[in-house]
Motif scaffolding. Structure first.
Motif, PDB file in Angstrom:
ATOM      1  N   ALA A  55     -23.342  31.142 -57.958  1.00  0.00           N
ATOM      2  CA  ALA A  55     -23.475  29.666 -57.248  1.00  0.00           C
ATOM      3  C   ALA A  55     -22.189  29.904 -56.414  1.00  0.00           C
ATOM      4  N   LEU A  56     -21.079  30.156 -56.891  1.00  0.00           N
ATOM      5  CA  LEU A  56     -19.606  30.185 -56.242  1.00  0.00           C
ATOM      6  C   LEU A  56     -19.529  31.375 -55.122  1.00  0.00           C
ATOM      7  N   LYS A  73     -18.422  23.133 -49.179  1.00  0.00           N
ATOM      8  CA  LYS A  73     -17.956  22.845 -50.604  1.00  0.00           C
ATOM      9  C   LYS A  73     -19.062  22.748 -51.553  1.00  0.00           C
ATOM     10  N   HIS A  74     -20.417  23.124 -51.186  1.00  0.00           N
ATOM     11  CA  HIS A  74     -21.322  23.080 -52.209  1.00  0.00           C
ATOM     12  C   HIS A  74     -21.360  24.300 -52.900  1.00  0.00           C
ATOM     13  N   VAL A 108     -26.823  19.527 -53.714  1.00  0.00           N
ATOM     14  CA  VAL A 108     -27.444  18.059 -53.906  1.00  0.00           C
ATOM     15  C   VAL A 108     -26.207  17.158 -53.864  1.00  0.00           C
ATOM     16  N   GLN A 109     -25.102  17.601 -54.041  1.00  0.00           N
ATOM     17  CA  GLN A 109     -23.827  16.691 -53.953  1.00  0.00           C
ATOM     18  C   GLN A 109     -23.317  16.228 -52.561  1.00  0.00           C
ATOM     19  N   LEU A 110     -23.931  16.898 -51.760  1.00  0.00           N
ATOM     20  CA  LEU A 110     -23.622  16.782 -50.198  1.00  0.00           C
ATOM     21  C   LEU A 110     -24.233  15.570 -49.509  1.00  0.00           C
ATOM     22  N   PRO A 111     -23.572  14.831 -48.839  1.00  0.00           N
ATOM     23  CA  PRO A 111     -24.284  13.654 -48.024  1.00  0.00           C
ATOM     24  C   PRO A 111     -25.759  14.056 -47.259  1.00  0.00           C
ATOM     25  N   LEU A 112     -26.771  13.446 -47.623  1.00  0.00           N
ATOM     26  CA  LEU A 112     -28.019  13.656 -47.035  1.00  0.00           C
ATOM     27  C   LEU A 112     -27.787  13.772 -45.766  1.00  0.00           C
ATOM     28  N   GLN A 113     -27.251  12.864 -45.056  1.00  0.00           N
ATOM     29  CA  GLN A 113     -27.478  12.614 -43.486  1.00  0.00           C
ATOM     30  C   GLN A 113     -26.706  13.948 -42.903  1.00  0.00           C
ATOM     31  N   GLY A 172     -16.591  35.085 -45.306  1.00  0.00           N
ATOM     32  CA  GLY A 172     -17.262  34.316 -46.294  1.00  0.00           C
ATOM     33  C   GLY A 172     -16.568  33.072 -46.630  1.00  0.00           C
ATOM     34  N   TYR A 173     -17.272  32.185 -47.510  1.00  0.00           N
ATOM     35  CA  TYR A 173     -16.333  31.009 -48.256  1.00  0.00           C
ATOM     36  C   TYR A 173     -16.932  31.174 -49.578  1.00  0.00           C
ATOM     37  N   PRO A 174     -16.252  30.459 -50.384  1.00  0.00           N
ATOM     38  CA  PRO A 174     -15.122  29.411 -50.326  1.00  0.00           C
ATOM     39  C   PRO A 174     -13.741  30.213 -50.326  1.00  0.00           C
ATOM     40  N   PHE A 175     -13.551  31.489 -50.649  1.00  0.00           N
ATOM     41  CA  PHE A 175     -12.250  32.036 -51.036  1.00  0.00           C
ATOM     42  C   PHE A 175     -12.073  33.490 -49.957  1.00  0.00           C
ATOM     43  N   ASN A 176     -12.962  33.690 -49.157  1.00  0.00           N
ATOM     44  CA  ASN A 176     -12.759  34.672 -48.398  1.00  0.00           C
ATOM     45  C   ASN A 176     -12.588  36.097 -49.032  1.00  0.00           C
TER      46      ASN A 176
END
Length: 345
Positions: free
Chosen positions: A201-202, A178-179, A155-160, A212-216
């Motif tokens: 969530a992380l 980044k989500h 919900v913190q990401l740009p909608l477009q 994977g992400y964010p830390f491989n």
């Protein structure tokens, strides 16, 4: 009141219901009166889940900064909601895990997509954990909340960016990633939300081979709860239509999980999913490879992916007054090809 009881549905009604976010309907038919479909949770619990998730969606936007009071008291709200979910699911803890929604149309808005995915993954994860019989209530709370809020950072990401139909550029994909970190930041200090839930969530996009992400992260560096939620989130994403692709049939999605077991996903967790989740739940409308169509009337505990289908319509489209059943666990040359009614509205 949207539609009256025993009102015959028209194409315009179906289109309006879809626009309002109605995911599915139970249709009365004397040919299927003996098939009893029970929602795994009470309607009141489901509404409380939707309301809780909706409030989070309303409060957050990319312009809201972390550390303000937007999430104040939400921890208590989700604890109360999750307690009801666990209580409902424990009541029939030996039953197969069944979703009540398989939406073949793309979610009409981002809130609907967010809530749909969160609730589905939460149901899967919590029920599978309950069926194991080895988790305490605190464990179930951590797993359930981690599953329910695994994508809250989106919900913190740009909608477009979330609604983009074309392929993502490398920079856009990095932004999407980044989500996971956003979700952790939103949850880690929230009173009432277990830190393990924030960790889910992380880490829910981390994969066993480090891709994977964010830390491989690799293997046991990924918390088991996050590994399970990652599998369930991947499956749910595959079987639901997105703006940029059609839904993948459930058995194909399961094959993809298996093809990547041991590399991306924990193979024992994939087996747990296969053995306990009814990927074709009771009452689901299906079309067979023979051209016939009907609904799932019974599950086979020895073969969860191949249920019994009650054929209601022939390959030529003729409605049957006296339907017959096909046990897919015994008729191996017949497959389910499509799910849901293929309606033009």
């Amino acid at each position: 009141m949207l539609v009256g009881y025993r009102v015959e549905l028209t194409s315009s009604m179906l289109k309006k219901l879809s626009q309002l976010g109605i995911d599915y309907l139970y249709i009365e038919d004397p040919r299927t009166d003996d098939i009893h479909i029970e929602d795994p949770i009470q309607e009141e619990t489901r509404m409380q889940l939707r309301n809780s998730l909706g409030k989070v969606f309303e409060k957050f936007s990319p312009t809201v900064k972390f550390g303000n009071d937007s999430f104040v008291s939400y921890g208590k709200l989700f604890l109360e909601t999750m307690s009801r979910v666990i209580e409902d699911l424990q009541y029939r803890k030996k039953d197969a895990v069944m979703l009540t929604t398989l939406n073949m149309m793309p979610a009409s808005n981002m809130e609907q997509h967010f809530c749909q995915n969160a609730m589905n993954v939460c149901m899967y994860a919590t029920k599978l954990a309950i069926m194991q019989g080895t988790y305490t209530n605190d464990d179930l709370m951590s797993i359930g909340l981690g599953a329910l809020l695994h994508d809250v950072g989106s919900v913190q990401l740009p909608l477009q960016l979330l609604q983009k139909k074309a392929g993502l550029t490398p920079n856009e994909y990095m932004e999407i990633q980044k989500h996971a970190l956003y979700g952790f930041q939103m949850l880690k200090d929230e009173v009432g939300i277990p830190l393990l839930s924030a960790q889910c969530a992380l880490q829910h996009h981390e994969r066993l081979d480090g891709s994977g992400y964010p830390f491989n992260l690799k293997g046991n560096q990924i918390h088991p709860y996050a590994r399970l939620i990652g599998i369930l989130d991947s499956y749910d994403a595959m079987v639901h239509t997105r703006n940029y692709r059609k839904a993948i049939p459930p058995h194909h999605a399961l094959e993809i999980l298996y093809a990547n077991a041991g590399k991306l996903y924990d193979i024992e967790m994939v087996k747990l999913f296969r053995n306990n989740v009814a990927i074709y739940p009771l009452g689901l409308s299906v079309s067979l490879s023979t051209g016939e169509s009907g609904i799932v009337s019974r599950l086979n505990s020895h073969s969860m992916q191949r249920p019994v289908v009650r054929v209601l319509r022939t390959a030529s489209g003729i409605e049957l007054k006296d339907p017959y059943e096909v046990d897919l666990s015994r008729t191996l040359n017949v497959m389910i090809e499509e799910v849901g009614e293929q309606l033009v509205v």
